[in-house]
Design a protein around this motif. Structure first.
Motif, mmCIF file in Angstrom:
data_model
loop_
_atom_site.group_PDB
_atom_site.id
_atom_site.type_symbol
_atom_site.label_atom_id
_atom_site.label_comp_id
_atom_site.label_asym_id
_atom_site.label_seq_id
_atom_site.Cartn_x
_atom_site.Cartn_y
_atom_site.Cartn_z
ATOM 1 N N SER A 94 -78.099 -47.863 -18.988
ATOM 2 C CA SER A 94 -78.307 -48.968 -18.042
ATOM 3 C C SER A 94 -79.729 -49.514 -18.088
ATOM 4 O O SER A 94 -80.269 -49.998 -17.098
ATOM 5 N N THR A 154 -78.434 -54.819 -19.510
ATOM 6 C CA THR A 154 -77.144 -55.294 -19.017
ATOM 7 C C THR A 154 -76.291 -55.688 -20.215
ATOM 8 O O THR A 154 -76.812 -55.939 -21.312
ATOM 9 N N GLU A 192 -67.157 -51.279 -20.485
ATOM 10 C CA GLU A 192 -67.277 -50.220 -19.484
ATOM 11 C C GLU A 192 -68.056 -49.046 -20.072
ATOM 12 O O GLU A 192 -67.834 -48.647 -21.211
ATOM 13 N N HIS A 243 -68.860 -44.149 -13.522
ATOM 14 C CA HIS A 243 -69.362 -45.433 -13.990
ATOM 15 C C HIS A 243 -70.889 -45.449 -13.906
ATOM 16 O O HIS A 243 -71.465 -45.164 -12.861
ATOM 17 N N SER A 249 -74.588 -47.164 -13.862
ATOM 18 C CA SER A 249 -75.227 -48.405 -13.421
ATOM 19 C C SER A 249 -76.715 -48.135 -13.243
ATOM 20 O O SER A 249 -77.150 -46.979 -13.212
ATOM 21 N N THR A 251 -78.567 -48.072 -10.755
ATOM 22 C CA THR A 251 -78.932 -47.324 -9.547
ATOM 23 C C THR A 251 -78.300 -45.936 -9.488
ATOM 24 O O THR A 251 -78.446 -45.237 -8.478
ATOM 25 N N ARG A 252 -77.629 -45.507 -10.557
ATOM 26 C CA ARG A 252 -77.009 -44.183 -10.539
ATOM 27 C C ARG A 252 -78.039 -43.119 -10.908
ATOM 28 O O ARG A 252 -77.976 -42.495 -11.967
#
Length: 310
Positions: free
Chosen positions: A50, A53, A58, A65, A67, A69-70
């Motif tokens: 991440s 972008t 997927e 998933h 992202s 902010t994970r």
């Protein structure tokens, strides 16, 4: 699956860097992610993490998933970039302790982790050295230590042995094997095919943003025509003899570097005997000769049409 990527598309304007890229990495794998420069490897890794972008597709890490902010997933990942990324003003132990502190807050645990990784990469005698006092190989080891000190479950290693001495290369490879034995899943990119043969249980070849071949080294070698190479030392190799040899059933092609003749052959029990017969019949002087199995570089040449170092 530790990594699941489905139909990933990444475009830079009109350039499609990843074209429906798919990848699966199982827990405990050492995956060799290979391909010529510009094929999309780095873009794929940056999308997995991440850091970029993407336009479509997927990305799942650890079944979740991914992202930006994970942070819960990012804490389980270690990244060792190709460029050495350490602080010049800090010594070895303080560099490693700093990176460990980004993930591990307990001082006792952090001290233990720092000590263990120093032993793992063989920096015990250099803990008070600043990076500028280290050789290139020792800097690489420090770079690795900083990226893995928090004991990540998934590790990305981007050409960790570039321009290092043989001793450091062996230590780095041994460290990677030990990390894997301890349970880490590893994604490994390199231009050194002998390292891939030594380390990786699964290999993915990327070209033009797509996976074009995948499997173990044995499976990939089974995809190409070359079954065996015959290498013969011939100081003078007339072109007429080359033409005679090319007529033999089982000879794919022949190269000559002014010392050794290399004959790429399909599977044949008699081709070696026939080659020697033609040389002896034409009184061609030759020295050492031997056979060898195809290499991963042969796989590259046949599948991509170019050397990995392009």
């Amino acid at each position: 699956m530790i990594i699941e990527i489905n139909d990933l598309v990444k475009r830079y304007g009109k350039l499609t860097a990843l074209n429906h890229f798919n990848l699966q990495v199982k827990k405990g794998d050492i995956l060799g992610l290979l391909g010529p420069n510009g094929c999309g490897k780095s873009t794929a890794i940056h999308c997995m993490l991440s850091l970029l972008t993407y336009d479509k597709g997927e990305v799942k890490l650890f079944g979740e998933h991914m992202s930006p902010t994970r942070y819960d997933l990012k804490k389980r990942i270690g990244i060792v970039p190709q460029e050495v990324a350490v602080f010049d003003e800090l010594n070895v132990i303080d560099n490693i302790d700093y990176y460990c502190g980004l993930y591990i807050t307990d001082k006792t645990t952090r001290k233990q982790y720092v000590s263990e990784v120093i032993n793992l990469v063989g920096l015990e005698d250099f803990t008070t050295f600043t990076p500028k006092k280290l050789s290139g190989g020792l800097k690489r080891r420090l770079n690795i230590a900083c990226g893995i000190v928090h004991k990540p479950e998934l590790i990305f290693l981007d050409e960790p042995t570039v321009a290092v001495d043989p001793q450091s290369r062996n230590k780095i490879l041994d460290s990677i094997k030990e990390l894997n034995r301890q349970g880490a899943t590893i994604v490994y990119t390199t231009h050194y095919m002998e390292e891939v043969e030594q380390l990786c249980n699964n290999i993915v070849i990327v070209e033009k943003g797509q996976v074009i071949a995948e499997g173990s080294k044995e499976q990939l070698k089974g995809l190409i025509k070359v079954n065996e190479k015959i290498v013969i030392e011939i100081p003078d190799f007339p072109s007429a003899i080359k033409e005679q040899l090319l007529q033999l059933t089982g000879i794919i092609d022949i190269t000559y570097d002014n010392v050794f003749v290399t004959l790429n052959t399909e599977k044949s029990k008699t081709v070696f005997t026939q080659v020697l017969h033609i040389l002896e019949k034409n009184q061609i002087a030759f020295g050492n000769f031997y056979t060898q199995q195809p290499t991963l570089n042969d796989v590259f040449l046949e599948i991509t049409g170019r050397e990995l170092r392009d």
